[in-house]
Structure formats: C-alpha cells, structure tokens
Write a protein that holds these residues in place. Structure first.
Motif, short mmCIF file in Angstrom:
data_model
loop_
_atom_site.label_atom_id
_atom_site.label_comp_id
_atom_site.label_asym_id
_atom_site.label_seq_id
_atom_site.Cartn_x
_atom_site.Cartn_y
_atom_site.Cartn_z
N GLU A 161 87.37 -4.99 -35.31
CA GLU A 161 88.80 -4.67 -35.24
C GLU A 161 89.47 -5.21 -36.49
N ILE A 162 90.12 -4.33 -37.24
CA ILE A 162 90.80 -4.72 -38.47
C ILE A 162 92.26 -4.31 -38.35
N ASP A 163 93.13 -5.31 -38.40
CA ASP A 163 94.58 -5.08 -38.23
C ASP A 163 94.84 -4.22 -36.99
N GLU A 164 94.21 -4.64 -35.88
CA GLU A 164 94.42 -4.06 -34.55
C GLU A 164 93.88 -2.64 -34.39
N LEU A 210 86.53 -7.65 -46.99
CA LEU A 210 87.83 -7.83 -46.35
C LEU A 210 88.72 -8.79 -47.14
N ASP A 211 89.83 -8.25 -47.60
CA ASP A 211 90.85 -9.03 -48.29
C ASP A 211 91.48 -10.03 -47.31
N PRO A 212 91.96 -11.18 -47.80
CA PRO A 212 92.58 -12.16 -46.89
C PRO A 212 93.77 -11.61 -46.11
N LYS A 213 94.40 -10.54 -46.61
CA LYS A 213 95.56 -10.00 -45.92
C LYS A 213 95.21 -9.36 -44.58
N PHE A 214 93.93 -9.00 -44.40
CA PHE A 214 93.53 -8.34 -43.16
C PHE A 214 93.24 -9.37 -42.06
N GLN A 215 93.66 -9.04 -40.86
CA GLN A 215 93.24 -9.79 -39.67
C GLN A 215 92.09 -9.02 -39.04
#
Length: 267
Positions: free
Chosen positions: A37-40, A53-58
C-alpha cells in the motif's frame, strides 16, 4: 559512511510499515506478499519486484501469516546515493526516487537469486566489525543497482497496466526458458501471437533496446557465468547455449565483449 546511513531488514511481519524517517527505501519483494500500500492505494501481484520509494511516500507491506522472509527493505540516507561510487549510475541520473512516479523493476527469472545473495551479504556486513566493511557494502550496493538498471529487468511504474509492458515481461520469461534452444526473435513472436516487428516495437518502447538485444544479453550473461563458474569446456558451453559450433560461439562472444571466451576464463 556515518552509522545508520544504511539499514536493512527482512520482510517478516504480517504488516511492515514505513519507519518515521526521511530515508529512501528500496523494497525487494520476493514472494508470499498480499500487496504493498503506497499513499493509501493497494497494489497486488507484486512478487519478484523491486520498488524505489521516496521518503514522501507512506507505505505498508502486507504478507501472508508465516514466519519466513518475503524479501528485504533497504533504508538509505541521501548521502549514500551521492557517494562517488553510486552517483554516476543511471539510477540517479533518471532520479528514480523523486521522479513523481513510483518506479519498480520486475526481475527476470534467475536474477532474483543473485539479488537475494547481494542483500544477504549487505545484511551480514552491516552486523559485522570487519575492516573496510563500508567499502564492501558500497561495492555490493553498486552491484545491486547495476542489476536493477540492467537490461535483464523491466522498468515500469507501479500503476502501469500497459499491454506492451506485459508483452515484454512475457517475452523475457520465454527467453529465459527457451534461450538454450532458440535465439530467433521470430520464434518468440510466434509464441506471443504477434509479429516480430510489433514485438521489437514493444521492447524498444519499454526498455529502449531492441528485442535482439535481450536475447544477446541473456546469452552473454549465461556464457560469462558458465565460463567463470563451471568446468565445462568451451565446446560444451557453446552447444549447451544453442550455438551451431564452438567457432561461432567464440565469434559471437568476442564481437559483443571484446575478448575471447578463453581469455575471460583465464582472467
């Protein structure tokens, strides 16, 4: 390198969540994973993939409920990617980590074993007190990224459902399976029920190389491995790889590498 600029962990928990940090993440997902799951947004069918994955992604990784490892996660500080050994790699030139997309690589069959071996060595070195371990780790990272960036892998983006990407992935799987008997692009195009011209168009669009180049790279990769790590004669290797004669194998190998098979074996 300063301590903790590189960390690595195995994917063992049923849910692995991005730590609260500004590190870049490289996730190698081997198998037994339900999705990432990346950014929901949940993405499935991600086995045998590497995500950048860039740090900006959850992000979260969901795996099946067993205790076996389903891959590795590398956490890298920006200074690591800026190291002179890594800074000139294509992986940095195209800014994979901050391109606005979520890049992934679908690994070709067979490459995952080498990927696992490299990550296991990095894991082992990080936990050791060996002299020059930083140099060894950077060298392994360089090798890892070269594999990721090589023509043996298919770069895409996580949201990409393009049919051409699927054709190329199927083509590469067929090449891996049939390379010992078939070197002709027409053979693979027939198996895929498309024309050789369209197959070449798909490969060029997805990988920026020709379909013949994929076959050549597979042959060279297997040739190098056999020459360096087996006791088979050059004649045996040539026939095993489907060449009509040892002389033609030697001509092919020298044309593409600049050295003869016997010279590589002695090096």
């Amino acid at each position: 390198m300063k301590p903790d600029s590189i960390n690595i962990s195995q994917i063992i928990k049923e849910t692995t969540i991005k730590p609260n940090s500004n590190n870049f993440a490289v996730c190698w997902i081997k198998s037994e994973v339900d999705g990432i799951e990346i950014d929901e947004v949940l993405y499935k069918n991600v086995s045998n993939s590497i995500f950048f994955l860039d740090p900006k992604f959850q992000w979260k990784i969901f795996k099946k409920g067993n205790s076996t490892s389903s891959g590795y996660i590398l956490h890298l500080e920006k200074e690591v990617l800026n190291n002179p050994l890594l800074s000139n790699l294509h992986i940095n030139k195209v800014r994979l980590f901050n391109s606005g997309e979520i890049p992934l690589f679908k690994l070709s069959p067979g490459i995952e074993k080498r990927t696992q071996a490299i990550l296991e060595m990095i894991d082992e070195l990080l936990g050791s007190n060996l002299n020059h371990k930083d140099d060894a780790i950077l060298s392994l990272l360089n090798t890892f990224f070269v594999y990721c960036d090589g023509q043996c892998n298919i770069k895409s983006v996580v949201s990409n459902t393009n049919s051409k990407t699927n054709i190329v992935y199927k083509f590469k799987k067929l090449v891996d399976k049939n390379i010992f008997e078939h070197h002709e692009i027409a053979h693979y195009a027939k198996l895929l029920n498309i024309s050789p011209k369209y197959l070449n168009e798909c490969v060029k669009e997805v990988l920026s190389v020709s379909s013949k180049n994929i076959v050549t790279e597979q042959l060279l990769m297997r040739s190098r491995y056999a020459l360096k790590f087996s006791n088979k004669t050059i004649k045996e290797i040539s026939f095993e790889l489907g060449f009509s004669s040892p002389d033609y194998f030697s001509y092919f190998f020298k044309t593409h590498t600049g050295i003869s098979p016997s010279s590589l074996r002695k090096s």
